[in-house]
Design an enzyme around this catalytic site. Structure first.
Site, short mmCIF file in Angstrom:
data_model
loop_
_atom_site.label_atom_id
_atom_site.label_comp_id
_atom_site.label_asym_id
_atom_site.label_seq_id
_atom_site.Cartn_x
_atom_site.Cartn_y
_atom_site.Cartn_z
N LYS A 14 0.82 -1.22 0.00
CA LYS A 14 0.00 0.00 0.00
C LYS A 14 0.85 1.26 0.00
O LYS A 14 0.61 2.17 -0.78
CB LYS A 14 -0.89 0.07 1.25
N ARG A 89 -9.12 1.12 9.50
CA ARG A 89 -8.67 -0.25 9.70
C ARG A 89 -9.65 -1.04 10.54
O ARG A 89 -9.45 -2.24 10.74
CB ARG A 89 -7.34 -0.20 10.45
N ARG A 128 11.54 -7.54 4.73
CA ARG A 128 11.57 -6.12 5.09
C ARG A 128 12.19 -5.92 6.47
O ARG A 128 12.84 -4.92 6.73
CB ARG A 128 10.14 -5.56 5.06
N ARG A 134 12.34 -2.39 10.54
CA ARG A 134 11.20 -1.84 11.26
C ARG A 134 10.93 -2.68 12.50
O ARG A 134 10.86 -3.90 12.42
CB ARG A 134 9.97 -1.83 10.35
N ARG A 145 -0.43 -8.96 13.43
CA ARG A 145 -0.96 -8.00 12.45
C ARG A 145 -1.83 -8.68 11.40
O ARG A 145 -2.85 -8.15 10.99
CB ARG A 145 0.20 -7.24 11.80
P1 ADP Z 1 1.41 -2.41 8.13
O1 ADP Z 1 2.64 -2.73 7.33
O2 ADP Z 1 1.15 -3.40 9.21
O3 ADP Z 1 0.23 -2.14 7.25
P2 ADP Z 1 1.47 0.40 9.03
O4 ADP Z 1 2.73 1.09 8.73
O5 ADP Z 1 0.26 0.80 8.25
O6 ADP Z 1 1.78 -1.14 8.93
O7 ADP Z 1 1.13 0.55 10.60
C1 ADP Z 1 2.03 0.18 11.61
C2 ADP Z 1 1.32 0.16 12.98
O8 ADP Z 1 0.74 1.46 13.26
C3 ADP Z 1 0.13 -0.80 13.09
O9 ADP Z 1 0.53 -2.13 13.39
C4 ADP Z 1 -0.66 -0.15 14.24
O10 ADP Z 1 -0.09 -0.39 15.49
C5 ADP Z 1 -0.50 1.33 13.94
N1 ADP Z 1 -1.60 1.80 13.07
C6 ADP Z 1 -1.49 2.22 11.78
N2 ADP Z 1 -2.69 2.58 11.29
C7 ADP Z 1 -3.60 2.37 12.28
C8 ADP Z 1 -5.02 2.53 12.39
N3 ADP Z 1 -5.75 2.99 11.37
N4 ADP Z 1 -5.60 2.22 13.57
C9 ADP Z 1 -4.89 1.79 14.59
N5 ADP Z 1 -3.55 1.59 14.55
C10 ADP Z 1 -2.90 1.87 13.42
#
Ligand code: ADP
Length: 190
Positions: A14, A89, A128, A134, A145
């Site tokens: 994404k 989400r 990654r 990360r 996740r």
């Molecule tokens: P991923 O690669 O898991 O899609 P992101 O970079 O989008 O990772 O998000 C990393 C972390 O940030 C998530 O695991 C969560 O803890 C937090 N996070 C991101 N977006 C949201 C959201 N919309 N609601 C709640 N927590 C979020």
């Protein structure tokens, strides 16, 4: 005004696709993951609160996330719309977004769903973990996740599907080919 919501499991691509799409459409890219990471790096109160959840691969509470997004979407650079990545989400976040956009008299235009098989996703995330380091890319949090995605985020595809907004994009192709498919889908609505 154009509002796109990119949906996809962790590792689906994404973020990469949203950044490329920004150049093509001139819209703002809003990634809640990036916003949380920025706050974390700068040790803001929001970052400190978010950290405990992020480190475990859990979601930050809806109220915190929604307030952060509302604030971001109210900035002047969002006046043409935005590409949302990683938000909403959960069903609660989706309802909050609908209410917010109703209040502003705007609508979601499309929900591209970048689809990739689970086995491939896990492989990508483990890779990654090595290349980007990360903190939340380890085997334990990846499992969490993925489970949370299936339980809480996947139902949003029905929510937006019923509204005729979901377009499936094959995420198991080269970055360039995913981008081509995505741009073609997005341009078809204009
Ligand atoms: P991923 O690669 O898991 O899609 P992101 O970079 O989008 O990772 O998000 C990393 C972390 O940030 C998530 O695991 C969560 O803890 C937090 N996070 C991101 N977006 C949201 C959201 N919309 N609601 C709640 N927590 C979020």
């Amino acid at each position: 005004m154009t509002y796109l919501i990119l949906v996809g499991a962790p590792g689906a691509g994404k973020g990469t696709q949203a950044r490329l799409l920004v150049q093509e459409l001139g819209l703002v890219h809003i990634s809640t993951g990036d916003l949380f990471r920025y706050n974390l790096k700068n040790k803001t109160a929001l970052g400190i609160e978010a950290r405990t959840y992020m480190d475990k691969g859990e979601l930050v509470p809806d109220a915190v996330t929604v307030a952060m997004v509302r604030d971001r979407l109210s900035q002047p650079d969002c006046e043409k719309g935005a590409i949302l990545d990683g938000f909403p989400r959960t069903p609660v976040q989706a309802d909050a977004l609908t209410a917010m956009l109703d209040e502003w008299g705007v609508k979601i235009d499309m929900v591209p769903h970048i689809y990739v098989e689970t086995g491939i996703l896990v492989e990508r995330l483990l890779k990654r973990a090595i290349t980007e380091g990360r903190a939340d890319d380890n085997e334990e949090t990846i499992k969490t996740r993925m489970r949370i995605y299936k339980e809480q985020t996947q139902p949003l595809l029905d929510y937006y599907g019923e509204r005729g907004l979901v377009v499936k994009i094959n995420g198991d192709q080269s970055v360039e080919d995913v981008q081509k498919e995505l741009i073609a889908a997005v341009k078809s609505i204009f």
